[in-house]
Scaffold this motif. Structure first.
Motif, PDB file in Angstrom:
ATOM      1  N   HIS A 130     -11.210  -3.673   1.147  1.00  0.00           N
ATOM      2  CA  HIS A 130     -10.428  -4.387   2.159  1.00  0.00           C
ATOM      3  C   HIS A 130      -9.338  -3.491   2.733  1.00  0.00           C
ATOM      4  CE1 HIS A 130      -6.832  -6.808   3.283  1.00  0.00           C
ATOM      5  NE2 HIS A 130      -7.738  -7.498   3.966  1.00  0.00           N
ATOM      6  N   ALA A 131      -8.643  -2.752   1.855  1.00  0.00           N
ATOM      7  CA  ALA A 131      -7.569  -1.870   2.322  1.00  0.00           C
ATOM      8  C   ALA A 131      -8.119  -0.809   3.274  1.00  0.00           C
ATOM      9  CB  ALA A 131      -6.876  -1.211   1.129  1.00  0.00           C
ATOM     10  N   LYS A 132      -9.278  -0.269   2.941  1.00  0.00           N
ATOM     11  CA  LYS A 132      -9.878   0.752   3.799  1.00  0.00           C
ATOM     12  C   LYS A 132     -10.213   0.184   5.173  1.00  0.00           C
ATOM     13  CE  LYS A 132     -13.572   4.195   3.829  1.00  0.00           C
ATOM     14  NZ  LYS A 132     -14.737   4.760   3.064  1.00  0.00           N
ATOM     15  N   LEU A 141      -1.869   3.893   1.001  1.00  0.00           N
ATOM     16  CA  LEU A 141      -2.987   4.356   0.191  1.00  0.00           C
ATOM     17  C   LEU A 141      -3.880   3.183  -0.208  1.00  0.00           C
ATOM     18  CD1 LEU A 141      -1.004   6.765  -2.172  1.00  0.00           C
ATOM     19  CD2 LEU A 141      -2.154   7.324  -0.024  1.00  0.00           C
ATOM     20  N   VAL A 142      -5.187   3.326   0.026  1.00  0.00           N
ATOM     21  CA  VAL A 142      -6.128   2.255  -0.317  1.00  0.00           C
ATOM     22  C   VAL A 142      -6.185   2.054  -1.825  1.00  0.00           C
ATOM     23  CG1 VAL A 142      -7.503   2.659   1.748  1.00  0.00           C
ATOM     24  CG2 VAL A 142      -8.088   3.866  -0.344  1.00  0.00           C
ATOM     25  N   GLU A 143      -5.870   3.110  -2.595  1.00  0.00           N
ATOM     26  CA  GLU A 143      -5.939   3.009  -4.052  1.00  0.00           C
ATOM     27  C   GLU A 143      -4.914   2.043  -4.627  1.00  0.00           C
ATOM     28  OE1 GLU A 143      -7.588   6.840  -2.656  1.00  0.00           O
ATOM     29  OE2 GLU A 143      -5.672   5.792  -2.362  1.00  0.00           O
ATOM     30  N   ARG A 144      -3.910   1.667  -3.847  1.00  0.00           N
ATOM     31  CA  ARG A 144      -2.873   0.779  -4.346  1.00  0.00           C
ATOM     32  C   ARG A 144      -3.260  -0.689  -4.224  1.00  0.00           C
ATOM     33  NH1 ARG A 144       1.219   4.048  -5.704  1.00  0.00           N
ATOM     34  NH2 ARG A 144       2.288   2.222  -6.512  1.00  0.00           N
ATOM     35  N   ASP A 145      -4.438  -0.963  -3.646  1.00  0.00           N
ATOM     36  CA  ASP A 145      -4.938  -2.325  -3.539  1.00  0.00           C
ATOM     37  C   ASP A 145      -6.103  -2.476  -4.513  1.00  0.00           C
ATOM     38  OD1 ASP A 145      -5.841  -4.829  -2.864  1.00  0.00           O
ATOM     39  OD2 ASP A 145      -5.883  -4.470  -0.709  1.00  0.00           O
ATOM     40  N   SER A 146      -6.112  -3.561  -5.294  1.00  0.00           N
ATOM     41  CA  SER A 146      -7.229  -3.792  -6.209  1.00  0.00           C
ATOM     42  C   SER A 146      -8.544  -3.949  -5.454  1.00  0.00           C
ATOM     43  CB  SER A 146      -6.955  -5.035  -7.068  1.00  0.00           C
ATOM     44  OG  SER A 146      -6.757  -6.174  -6.239  1.00  0.00           O
ATOM     45  N   ASN A 147      -8.461  -4.411  -4.210  1.00  0.00           N
ATOM     46  CA  ASN A 147      -9.632  -4.512  -3.342  1.00  0.00           C
ATOM     47  C   ASN A 147      -9.582  -3.340  -2.360  1.00  0.00           C
ATOM     48  OD1 ASN A 147     -11.720  -5.159  -1.633  1.00  0.00           O
ATOM     49  ND2 ASN A 147     -11.076  -7.279  -1.276  1.00  0.00           N
ATOM     50  N   GLN A 148     -10.034  -2.188  -2.821  1.00  0.00           N
ATOM     51  CA  GLN A 148      -9.911  -0.988  -2.005  1.00  0.00           C
ATOM     52  C   GLN A 148     -10.757  -1.062  -0.739  1.00  0.00           C
ATOM     53  OE1 GLN A 148     -10.349   2.713  -4.134  1.00  0.00           O
ATOM     54  NE2 GLN A 148      -9.135   1.998  -5.882  1.00  0.00           N
ATOM     55  N   LEU A 203       0.811  -1.221   0.000  1.00  0.00           N
ATOM     56  CA  LEU A 203       0.000   0.000   0.000  1.00  0.00           C
ATOM     57  C   LEU A 203       0.842   1.268   0.000  1.00  0.00           C
ATOM     58  CD1 LEU A 203      -2.784  -0.873   2.630  1.00  0.00           C
ATOM     59  CD2 LEU A 203      -2.798  -1.286   0.164  1.00  0.00           C
TER      60      LEU A 203
END
Length: 587
Positions: free
Chosen positions: A374-376, A365-372, A356
């Motif tokens: 989950h990152a959030k 950054l949540v945008e760096r995960d394809s599953n945003q 991330l």
């Protein structure tokens, strides 16, 4: 990317790479920064480099490029001088750069660093996964030239030079690439390393078991306070690694390790950012570490330490496994003075958070995960646990009661000015209360002066009915002190009792209030009276006036400003509590 803060970027990128390559986990990785001078003519293949810079200067002059002209003029002066300053960067207790004998294999560390652009051989918890950080060294070279040398863990040696200039026309009339290598030419006219270490610094020589990498930054600018900047960058970014004996850094004659940390941070505290000393106090405190799982259920991988005390900055240092701080997490709690450390341990948690990281390694950054989604949720889980643990600490130590600060107002500090002591403005004396009456026009606007003969548009009430403190009214954003919304008209009377003539009284007919979309005033150093003010306006104004006030219980006092600075505006002036000549930009 690195030219804005070249020294800070160099310290951060170098120590990150060395920390990721730490060989013996029971010993600290050691990083050394040392400047020295040699005769310019002693540089390998110096005539070829001079020819490249001269040809580059000639070519770009014909392109009418002032930026290139400036660079080549400075580079030419350095390369033609008798002496050249070099910064040697050496690490110890690392694996070195393997793969120098496989220059075509981009998966090997040597090729990824020296021969490739935008490529990295790192994976897992290693932070340098973008192949960009290596350019921080070139940002500190006035001739954009760096030499690499290594002794890897298998005993193999290699060295090679790299210049990153701009394309030019060579002696054959061909347009060159931007990169030029100094090494061994093979039969295919490509360059390979020299399979030996380079010894530009005569005082330095690696032993046969001292594995690691040396980077020589040619044309390093050693003027100014580069040493202070570099020491501060190490303390800001790697305080946890230093404190936990994971890293030792030497900057010329300054040794930064666990044993010297107290003295170093005391000496260079003013050079560090505003948060570092608070984090240092946390690490030195007896407060217990709190351990919890991450959002994915990885056990005991999050370690949190908190401290509540007056004046702390309300941020939490988010530190990953190698001991490098990624960011200062804010917006945890705006009412309690606290600071914290969150250290992320565990391979899985670090591997995910590394994915991330942005290229500067300063945020997740949540945008760096394809599953945003989950990152959030992953990051929210971390923040929520910090808030919960902070509240537990407050309830435990203070019974759940806290003192709220008045947002956006300067915090008044009891001081004595000479022999005159400030007194409480609340007294037991009864004074006459005067009323004001206003006749209204047909449109509802006042047109008659009050009983004292004062123009109502210049008094304590804005056009929209809001007080000058900005704490009431419905006409729109108020112009004055405070955090609420008042009238959308002129600024109210702000002078303290007994302060003399109102400096703004004669200006108000020609001046008008500027509508503020947001206004934020933050105490950055309460004890020394330092504050940071941020404004966002709906319009531009080339000659603005800002008045600063201290809000007390029933009055607003005018402080005396000692120093004022606005980024990019060197011509502002200030007197008393007023700042003049301020240029505001829309939005």
């Amino acid at each position: 990317m690195f030219l804005d803060t070249p020294i800070e970027s160099l310290g951060r990128e170098i120590c990150q790479n060395s920390g990721d390559a730490r060989k013996n986990k029971n010993k600290p990785v050691e990083v050394e920064f040392k400047t020295f001078e040699i005769n310019t003519d002693e540089l390998p293949d110096i005539e070829k480099l001079r020819d490249a810079i001269n040809r580059g200067e000639d070519f770009w002059k014909s392109q009418n490029n002032p930026k290139a002209d400036k660079f080549y003029a400075a580079a030419k002066a350095i390369i033609e001088s008798d002496k050249i300053t070099i910064l040697r960067i050496s690490d110890h207790n690392t694996w070195g750069l393997s793969g120098a004998d496989q220059p075509d294999n981009t998966n090997m560390p040597w090729t990824a660093l020296v021969m490739s652009e935008g490529a990295s051989s790192k994976d897992g918890t290693g932070g340098g996964s973008f192949g960009i950080g290596k350019f921080a060294a070139f940002a500190n070279s006035k001739i954009r030239t760096v030499f690499y040398s290594t002794l890897d863990s298998t005993g193999k040696q290699a060295s090679q030079g790299l210049s990153i200039l701009a394309s030019f026309i060579d002696e054959k009339g061909s347009k060159t690439f931007g990169e030029g290598y100094c090494g061994t030419m093979d039969s295919k006219e490509s360059t390979s390393p020299v399979y030996d270490q380079i010894h530009l610094d005569e005082s330095f020589n690696r032993k046969s078991d001292d594995f690691g990498t040396d980077i020589y930054v040619l044309g390093f600018d050693s003027s100014g306070n580069w040493k202070n900047q570099l020491v501060a960058a190490i303390l800001n970014g790697f305080l946890y690694a230093i404190d936990q004996d994971m890293m030792k850094v030497t900057v010329d004659d300054v040794v930064i390790d666990r044993n010297t940390l107290d003295d170093v941070i005391s000496k260079y505290r003013k050079d560090c950012n505003d948060f570092t000393y608070d984090y240092y106090q946390i690490l030195r405190s007896d407060n217990e570490w709190i351990t919890f799982d991450d959002f994915d259920g990885n056990k005991d991988c999050m370690h949190l330490k908190l401290m509540v005390a007056p004046g702390l900055h309300r941020h939490v240092a988010m530190v990953r496994q190698t001991g490098m701080k990624i960011l200062d997490r804010n917006r945890i709690n705006g009412q309690i003075y606290f600071a914290g450390f969150l250290y992320v341990d565990g391979e899985k948690a670090n591997k995910y958070l590394t994915s991330l990281e942005n290229p500067a390694h300063k945020d997740w950054l949540v945008e760096r995960d394809s599953n945003q989604g989950h990152a959030k949720q992953y990051l929210i889980h971390m923040n929520r646990r910090i808030r919960d643990e902070l509240q537990k600490l407050v309830n435990q130590n203070f019974g759940g009661e806290i003192n709220l600060q008045m947002d956006n107002m300067l915090q008044s500090i009891d001081v004595q000015e000479g022999d005159k002591e400030k007194r409480d403005v609340l007294t037991d004396e009864t004074e006459e209360i005067k009323t004001r009456k206003h006749e209204l026009r047909d449109n509802g606007e006042p047109y008659e002066a009050d009983a004292e003969g004062t123009n109502p548009d210049e008094g304590d009430i804005g056009e929209g009915g809001g007080k000058d403190h900005g704490d009431s009214g419905s006409g729109g954003p108020g112009i004055g002190y405070g955090s609420g919304t008042g009238g959308n008209g002129q600024q109210g009377g702000m002078n303290p009792p007994g302060s003399g003539d109102d400096p703004g009284q004669s200006d108000r007919k020609k001046n008008r209030g500027v509508v503020l979309k947001t206004r934020r005033l933050v105490a950055t150093d309460v004890l020394n009276g330092k504050y940071s003010l941020a404004l966002q306006t709906e319009e531009a104004c080339s000659d603005s006036v800002i008045d600063i006030g201290i809000a007390a219980e029933d009055a607003v006092y005018s402080p005396v400003l000692l120093d004022v600075s606005i980024k990019g505006q060197p011509n502002i002036s200030f007197s008393g509590n007023r700042i003049t000549g301020v240029e505001l930009y829309k939005g």
